[in-house]
Design an enzyme around this catalytic site. Sequence first.
Site, PDB file in Angstrom:
ATOM      1  N   HIS A 132       0.865  -1.214  -0.180  1.00  0.00           N
ATOM      2  CA  HIS A 132      -0.098  -0.035   0.082  1.00  0.00           C
ATOM      3  C   HIS A 132       0.942   1.173  -0.122  1.00  0.00           C
ATOM      4  O   HIS A 132       0.413   2.342  -0.173  1.00  0.00           O
ATOM      5  CB  HIS A 132      -0.853   0.047   1.218  1.00  0.00           C
ATOM      6  CG  HIS A 132      -2.032  -0.917   1.417  1.00  0.00           C
ATOM      7  ND1 HIS A 132      -2.792  -1.197   0.107  1.00  0.00           N
ATOM      8  CD2 HIS A 132      -2.269  -2.026   2.165  1.00  0.00           C
ATOM      9  CE1 HIS A 132      -3.607  -2.101   0.203  1.00  0.00           C
ATOM     10  NE2 HIS A 132      -3.441  -2.721   1.581  1.00  0.00           N
ATOM     11  N   ASP A 168      -2.874 -10.675  -2.338  1.00  0.00           N
ATOM     12  CA  ASP A 168      -3.539 -10.033  -1.271  1.00  0.00           C
ATOM     13  C   ASP A 168      -4.906  -9.606  -1.517  1.00  0.00           C
ATOM     14  O   ASP A 168      -5.056  -9.185  -2.568  1.00  0.00           O
ATOM     15  CB  ASP A 168      -2.640  -8.840  -0.776  1.00  0.00           C
ATOM     16  CG  ASP A 168      -3.075  -8.502   0.800  1.00  0.00           C
ATOM     17  OD1 ASP A 168      -2.333  -8.632   1.728  1.00  0.00           O
ATOM     18  OD2 ASP A 168      -3.874  -7.729   0.583  1.00  0.00           O
ATOM     19  N   HIS A 170      -6.594  -7.268  -0.579  1.00  0.00           N
ATOM     20  CA  HIS A 170      -6.553  -5.751  -0.899  1.00  0.00           C
ATOM     21  C   HIS A 170      -5.810  -5.338  -2.088  1.00  0.00           C
ATOM     22  O   HIS A 170      -4.633  -6.120  -2.413  1.00  0.00           O
ATOM     23  CB  HIS A 170      -5.913  -5.040   0.307  1.00  0.00           C
ATOM     24  CG  HIS A 170      -6.330  -5.182   1.609  1.00  0.00           C
ATOM     25  ND1 HIS A 170      -5.985  -6.177   2.494  1.00  0.00           N
ATOM     26  CD2 HIS A 170      -7.818  -4.821   2.011  1.00  0.00           C
ATOM     27  CE1 HIS A 170      -6.709  -6.137   3.558  1.00  0.00           C
ATOM     28  NE2 HIS A 170      -7.868  -5.542   3.327  1.00  0.00           N
ATOM     29  N   ASP A 255      -4.753 -12.863   3.311  1.00  0.00           N
ATOM     30  CA  ASP A 255      -6.242 -12.413   4.053  1.00  0.00           C
ATOM     31  C   ASP A 255      -7.444 -12.643   3.443  1.00  0.00           C
ATOM     32  O   ASP A 255      -8.550 -12.087   3.691  1.00  0.00           O
ATOM     33  CB  ASP A 255      -5.720 -10.862   4.407  1.00  0.00           C
ATOM     34  CG  ASP A 255      -5.118  -9.995   3.511  1.00  0.00           C
ATOM     35  OD1 ASP A 255      -4.836 -10.564   2.312  1.00  0.00           O
ATOM     36  OD2 ASP A 255      -4.976  -8.878   3.564  1.00  0.00           O
TER      37      ASP A 255
HETATM   38 ZN   LIG Z   1      -4.224  -7.359   2.753  1.00  0.00          ZN
END
Ligand SMILES: [Zn+2]
Length: 374
Positions: A132, A168, A170, A255
């Site tokens: 991120h 991931d 996200h 995740d």
């Molecule tokens: Zn994540």
Amino acid sequence: MNAPRHAIATVFDPVFLQHVAPISHPERPDRLAAVVQHLQETGLWERLKFLPARPATFEELRAAHDPLYVERTVDRLSLRRTGYLDMGDTFFSPGTKDAALAAAGGSVDVSLAVWRGEVPSGVALVRPPGHHADRDTAMGFCVFNNAAIAAHALLAAGARKVAILDFDVHHGNGTQDIFYGDPRVLYLSMHQSPLYPGTGASEEIGDGDGLGCTANLPLAPYCDDVDWLAGLERLLLPLVRAFSPEILLVSGGFDAHHLDTISTQQVTDAGYAAIAQRIVASADAVCAGKVVMLLEGGYHLEGLAAGVASFLRQLESRSDDPVLKPSVEARHTTLASINAALTRLLSFWPDFANRGPADQLGRHEPRPGDDYFL
Ligand SMILES: [Zn+2]
């Protein structure tokens, strides 16, 4: 049983456990401790080939990040205090400077070792995660973008093409941002949408010279193993093959696990084993097996530990046998999302368009009903 095991270069250092949130936080040292304990209990740990986790240099950090961001962040972390680099997600503690620099430096070294052929594959068991963190912002528990810094180090060492596959749950907005206009790096992400950070629509395919070198597959809530494998087999891995990188970096977040409460995805332990098998088999076919997994998220301790172990087992065994061959089709929303991405990307990848995506990997015959391909 008697198949040869391939050595795995690994970065781990207790310094990664010294990055601690001021209050209860999902991105906690227990995550990495659980991974280490599981690898020790299963015997995988003793077979890993450890590399030192040395601190990244300013030059390495500045290749991916704005120089002012690097300077300010390192200065702030050097005070050895506790606080937040953003609005409350991305904490720091007295140990964060050493952990963040070692995570980036270790990711560079393990990637270079694999690219140079010193070891078949690698894994960076690091904290804090990185995907991120964009060019000039810490966010989403990430300080420096380990994958992007590693990719830039590979380019600086002479690599011409690097692919980063991010599974991931996200979207890796930071990695995408850093390479959005760079045709030397293919960035691929599949992730839940809607979910933090809100980016990663299929319309986001890069710009300028980098057009076509970013691919995003947003998945609806409650997708499962079948959907994640469909995304990999029909979009992301065929794109890796069309791009033909010299090395595949994997932003490995676990995740999307069905027990991980940070998302509503439903990937099982067997699903993560299958994801690992498809990725490693693809790297074997495309870039002489050169694959490095860099740890990102994953907040359910057992799910995370099992996922990392599965990935390591695939790196060791290099099995061609597809784990988990789904007998049902992915859901409509997943197929629609794959087609939406393909519609925007195919003109950039004529090699992709010449083949059916299901047989790109040579793993199984196209099936009746494989009509998802435009
Ligand atoms: Zn994540």
